[in-house]
Design an enzyme around this catalytic site. Sequence first.
Site, PDB file in Angstrom:
ATOM      1  N   GLY A 198       0.766  -5.138   0.708  1.00 28.09           N
ATOM      2  CA  GLY A 198      -0.439  -5.198  -0.124  1.00 28.09           C
ATOM      3  C   GLY A 198      -0.179  -5.826  -1.485  1.00 28.09           C
ATOM      4  N   GLU A 225       4.729  -5.208   7.046  1.00 33.75           N
ATOM      5  CA  GLU A 225       3.956  -4.212   7.795  1.00 33.75           C
ATOM      6  C   GLU A 225       4.415  -4.060   9.238  1.00 33.75           C
ATOM      7  OE1 GLU A 225       2.668  -6.576   5.815  1.00 33.75           O
ATOM      8  OE2 GLU A 225       1.136  -5.707   4.514  1.00 33.75           O
ATOM      9  N   GLU A 281      -0.341  -9.477  -0.878  1.00 28.62           N
ATOM     10  CA  GLU A 281      -1.760  -9.806  -0.637  1.00 28.62           C
ATOM     11  C   GLU A 281      -2.534  -9.839  -1.958  1.00 28.62           C
ATOM     12  OE1 GLU A 281      -1.852  -6.574   2.276  1.00 28.62           O
ATOM     13  OE2 GLU A 281      -2.610  -8.021   3.719  1.00 28.62           O
ATOM     14  N   ALA A 289       0.865  -1.176   0.000  1.00 29.08           N
ATOM     15  CA  ALA A 289       0.000   0.000   0.000  1.00 29.08           C
ATOM     16  C   ALA A 289       0.908   1.235   0.000  1.00 29.08           C
ATOM     17  CB  ALA A 289      -0.878  -0.003   1.241  1.00 29.08           C
TER      18      ALA A 289
HETATM   19  N1  CO8 Z   1       4.606   3.240  -0.587  1.00 27.05           N
HETATM   20  C1  CO8 Z   1       5.024   4.405  -1.086  1.00 27.05           C
HETATM   21  N2  CO8 Z   1       6.213   4.592  -1.648  1.00 27.05           N
HETATM   22  C2  CO8 Z   1       7.036   3.529  -1.728  1.00 27.05           C
HETATM   23  C3  CO8 Z   1       6.666   2.272  -1.236  1.00 27.05           C
HETATM   24  C4  CO8 Z   1       5.381   2.135  -0.657  1.00 27.05           C
HETATM   25  N3  CO8 Z   1       4.911   0.947  -0.191  1.00 27.05           N
HETATM   26  N4  CO8 Z   1       7.689   1.416  -1.442  1.00 27.05           N
HETATM   27  C5  CO8 Z   1       8.656   2.125  -2.040  1.00 27.05           C
HETATM   28  N5  CO8 Z   1       8.278   3.398  -2.224  1.00 27.05           N
HETATM   29  C6  CO8 Z   1       9.035   4.489  -2.841  1.00 27.05           C
HETATM   30  C7  CO8 Z   1      10.190   4.939  -1.940  1.00 27.05           C
HETATM   31  O1  CO8 Z   1       9.740   5.804  -0.947  1.00 27.05           O
HETATM   32  C8  CO8 Z   1      11.092   5.588  -2.944  1.00 27.05           C
HETATM   33  O2  CO8 Z   1      10.576   6.857  -3.248  1.00 27.05           O
HETATM   34  P1  CO8 Z   1      11.612   8.131  -3.421  1.00 27.05           P
HETATM   35  O3  CO8 Z   1      12.469   7.740  -4.595  1.00 27.05           O
HETATM   36  O4  CO8 Z   1      10.677   9.272  -3.718  1.00 27.05           O
HETATM   37  O5  CO8 Z   1      12.364   8.234  -2.153  1.00 27.05           O
HETATM   38  C9  CO8 Z   1      10.911   4.726  -4.202  1.00 27.05           C
HETATM   39  O6  CO8 Z   1       9.685   4.018  -4.008  1.00 27.05           O
HETATM   40  C10 CO8 Z   1      12.005   3.704  -4.373  1.00 27.05           C
HETATM   41  O7  CO8 Z   1      12.114   2.976  -3.172  1.00 27.05           O
HETATM   42  P2  CO8 Z   1      13.482   2.827  -2.359  1.00 27.05           P
HETATM   43  O8  CO8 Z   1      14.398   3.968  -2.630  1.00 27.05           O
HETATM   44  O9  CO8 Z   1      13.132   2.555  -0.925  1.00 27.05           O
HETATM   45  O10 CO8 Z   1      14.072   1.517  -3.064  1.00 27.05           O
HETATM   46  P3  CO8 Z   1      15.037   0.448  -2.419  1.00 27.05           P
HETATM   47  O11 CO8 Z   1      15.468  -0.428  -3.541  1.00 27.05           O
HETATM   48  O12 CO8 Z   1      16.095   1.081  -1.574  1.00 27.05           O
HETATM   49  O13 CO8 Z   1      14.088  -0.401  -1.425  1.00 27.05           O
HETATM   50  C11 CO8 Z   1      12.089  -1.591  -0.797  1.00 27.05           C
HETATM   51  C12 CO8 Z   1      13.028  -1.140  -1.944  1.00 27.05           C
HETATM   52  C13 CO8 Z   1      12.850  -2.570   0.117  1.00 27.05           C
HETATM   53  C14 CO8 Z   1      10.898  -2.281  -1.429  1.00 27.05           C
HETATM   54  C15 CO8 Z   1      11.662  -0.353   0.032  1.00 27.05           C
HETATM   55  O14 CO8 Z   1      11.188   0.637  -0.863  1.00 27.05           O
HETATM   56  C16 CO8 Z   1      10.578  -0.647   1.021  1.00 27.05           C
HETATM   57  O15 CO8 Z   1      10.837  -1.196   2.075  1.00 27.05           O
HETATM   58  N6  CO8 Z   1       9.310  -0.245   0.700  1.00 27.05           N
HETATM   59  C17 CO8 Z   1       8.189  -0.377   1.587  1.00 27.05           C
HETATM   60  C18 CO8 Z   1       7.660  -1.788   1.585  1.00 27.05           C
HETATM   61  C19 CO8 Z   1       6.546  -1.929   2.587  1.00 27.05           C
HETATM   62  O16 CO8 Z   1       6.699  -1.685   3.768  1.00 27.05           O
HETATM   63  N7  CO8 Z   1       5.358  -2.352   2.116  1.00 27.05           N
HETATM   64  C20 CO8 Z   1       4.204  -2.530   2.954  1.00 27.05           C
HETATM   65  C21 CO8 Z   1       3.387  -1.276   2.983  1.00 27.05           C
HETATM   66  S1  CO8 Z   1       2.027  -1.364   4.125  1.00 27.05           S
HETATM   67  C22 CO8 Z   1       0.911  -2.349   3.337  1.00 27.05           C
HETATM   68  O17 CO8 Z   1       1.099  -2.791   2.241  1.00 27.05           O
HETATM   69  C23 CO8 Z   1      -0.357  -2.640   4.102  1.00 27.05           C
HETATM   70  C24 CO8 Z   1      -1.474  -3.167   3.203  1.00 27.05           C
HETATM   71  C25 CO8 Z   1      -2.811  -2.995   3.875  1.00 27.05           C
HETATM   72  C26 CO8 Z   1      -3.148  -1.503   3.972  1.00 27.05           C
HETATM   73  C27 CO8 Z   1      -4.415  -1.281   4.690  1.00 27.05           C
HETATM   74  C28 CO8 Z   1      -4.883   0.149   4.598  1.00 27.05           C
HETATM   75  C29 CO8 Z   1      -4.294   1.127   5.556  1.00 27.05           C
END
Ligand code: CO8
Length: 263
Positions: free
Chosen positions: A111, A134, A114, A66
């Site tokens: 997400g 998460e 999922e 998400a």
């Molecule tokens: N949301 C928004 N932006 C994201 C997300 C995300 N989930 N994942 C990555 N991005 C963005 C980064 O912020 C970054 O943006 P910017 O260049 O502007 O700084 C860009 O994508 C590239 O990402 P990274 O620089 O972090 O790339 P890396 O190769 O260093 O890392 C990762 C890749 C490991 C995937 C890292 O980006 C990461 O950990 N992302 C988050 C993953 C995560 O935690 N996902 C779970 C989110 S919560 C969820 O899914 C709950 C679902 C249910 C929701 C219910 C409703 C509330």
Amino acid sequence: MTYENILFEVRDGVGLLTFNRPKALNALNPATIEEVNDVIERVRKDDTVRVLVLTGAGEKAFVAGADITQFPRMNPFEARAFAERGQEVFAKLEELPKPVIACANGFTLGGGCELAMSCDFIYASDKAKFGQPEINLGIIPGFGGTQRLSRLVGRARAKELCMTGEMIDARQALDLGLVAKVFPAEQLLEETLKVASRLAAKSQAALRAIKFVVDRGVDVDLRSGCALEAEAFGAAFAGQDAREGVAAFLEKRTPDFKGSLTS
Ligand code: CO8
């Protein structure tokens, strides 16, 4: 509906939905969820789309979860509503009476994992990574992850993944049974589309029946599940496609399945 976060095209009976926010690793914001919902409705009504494939734009991600940037603006009620809406749309995807394949071309997290688990099966790139991270944000999966993951890989492995938030690679996901096949990254989409085309040529009524019986049967006792299967078998046997499939075998030719979903 005009799509801003996804791309959708149909070729030879196969619909291809591509999540297209590569700068955010294709993260799901509320607008994206509504666009996915629109595609599901289109595919449900359109007999020319026989199989749906989901993938992500760019080299890095299928869907990295998400959209976390939206979270600070959400109060708990809005967060719950977003989780419920996501669950509703993913359930529609799961219940679409046509095969749906997740083509996991990179990060498939939160997400995104999922979403992939709501598809009939997952094909992964050898570079893909899976997980429910998460916990690292101080929250829990909200789009059905705790439930679908435990049904797919067992409760203990699901709890381990959700509690540690650790990412696993495609090979580990294959060993767990989360992923059906792993392909070299550069071949993944082509191989997935080949399988999708093969499914598009099969009996749509039989595919629908397999999906229905497996998905509905998994939550009931074996005897009831087998009864469900026998009913669906009888219905398939009565259909135009069964006549064609059996005749083609006996006449040593390729079957030409034309039966509609209701035949
Ligand atoms: N949301 C928004 N932006 C994201 C997300 C995300 N989930 N994942 C990555 N991005 C963005 C980064 O912020 C970054 O943006 P910017 O260049 O502007 O700084 C860009 O994508 C590239 O990402 P990274 O620089 O972090 O790339 P890396 O190769 O260093 O890392 C990762 C890749 C490991 C995937 C890292 O980006 C990461 O950990 N992302 C988050 C993953 C995560 O935690 N996902 C779970 C989110 S919560 C969820 O899914 C709950 C679902 C249910 C929701 C219910 C409703 C509330």
